[in-house]
Design a protein around this motif. Structure first.
Motif: not given
Length: 295
Positions: A180-182, A237-238, A243-249
């Motif tokens: 997901v982060l990639h 971890l990913d 979840e922390e970066i993108i939040g509700k989206d």
């Protein structure tokens, strides 16, 4: 400015059945093909094969279910090099990859990454350069889906290393089973000013505890017997960072394995039935949230 949508698919061997059950139900409720809903697809291993099936081969829900049918799993997991008597002392990959390539060729033909109708990125790992790589529709347009699919799913122990364009590649799950982060980094390059919404689908979590005291005496064989490869693939971890970066989206679809076997290649009918139940339970739990995210 319009929202842009990312679909991220984990690797997980036969457990990919749960993913495509969820996706088929999602497509039916959306009332349009998944390749029309999402702007970029990213996947690792089995998840990458599904991502390419949607974004390049324009496969719909029923096609995905057929691709990951019990019949095809039997062909993909066709053993010809494995000596069952050797067990953990095997000297060759468990599967020679021939059956997998035949299935990929049957469903993908001569399609290349550059034939994608939407952007797609496939996670793999270059063993000579010792670094993860993304094979993409916009940078690696001449790579065939058969080669990309063979590379992203070349899990050590299970399949031989894949040679693609002079590079020796293995399963991307070694570094990012959850890509997901990639995928987020890639879609932000293409749409830096748009709001990004992400649907990320896992392949089950092994929550069975290991024996801590006993593990102090395990060597290589001991750790292999207790799912060392699975431990490497199941880092959360990913997901936590996303979840922390993108939040509700951001929506993550996953659950404990429960009765599903942790082994990535268990094609036993009982296990397949349990995987199907897991996929259906995901829709019951996450279906409405997914539809809300994509509305």
């Amino acid at each position: 400015m319009d929202n842009k949508y990312l679909l991220s698919l984990d690797g997980g061997g036969v457990r990919e059945i749960a993913t495509v059950i969820f996706l088929a139900k999602l497509e039916e409720e959306l009332g349009k093909p998944l390749y029309e809903q999402f702007d970029l697809f990213v996947g690792t291993s089995a998840g990458a094969i599904t991502a390419m099936a949607i974004s390049v081969a324009k496969m719909k829900g029923n096609g995905l279910l057929d691709l990951w049918s019990e019949k095809n799993l039997g062909r993909i997991l066709e053993a010809s090099l494995w000596d069952s008597k050797l067990g953990l002392m095997q000297t060759n990959p468990k599967y020679d990859g021939g059956g997998k390539k035949r299935v990929l060729k049957e469903y993908f033909g001569n399609l290349k990454l550059g034939d994608a109708c939407k952007k797609v990125a496939v996670m793999s790992y270059d063993i000579e350069e010792r670094k993860p790589i993304l094979l993409t529709s916009y940078r690696d347009s001449n790579i065939s889906l058969v080669d990309a699919g063979s590379a992203t799913s070349a899990a050590p122990i299970y399949y031989p290393t894949a040679k693609v364009g002079g590079r020796y590649l293995i399963d991307g799950g070694i570094v990012a089973n959850n890509p997901v982060l990639h995928g987020y980094a890639e879609i932000k390059k293409h749409y830096p000013d748009n709001k990004i919404k992400i649907l990320s689908i896992g392949t089950g979590l092994n929550k069975r505890p290991l024996k801590g005291k006993a593990s102090q005496k395990w060597g290589l064989i001991g750790w292999l017997m207790h799912d060392l490869f699975g431990l490497m693939l199941e880092s959360s971890l990913d997901h936590e960072v996303a979840e922390e970066i993108i939040g509700k989206d951001y929506l993550r679809v996953n659950s404990p394995l429960s009765k599903v076997n942790r082994r990535l290649d268990d094609k036993n009918k009982k296990n397949i039935d349990n995987i199907r139940k897991m996929g259906n339970s995901w829709w019951e739990k996450f279906g409405n949230s997914a539809l809300e995210l994509l509305s």
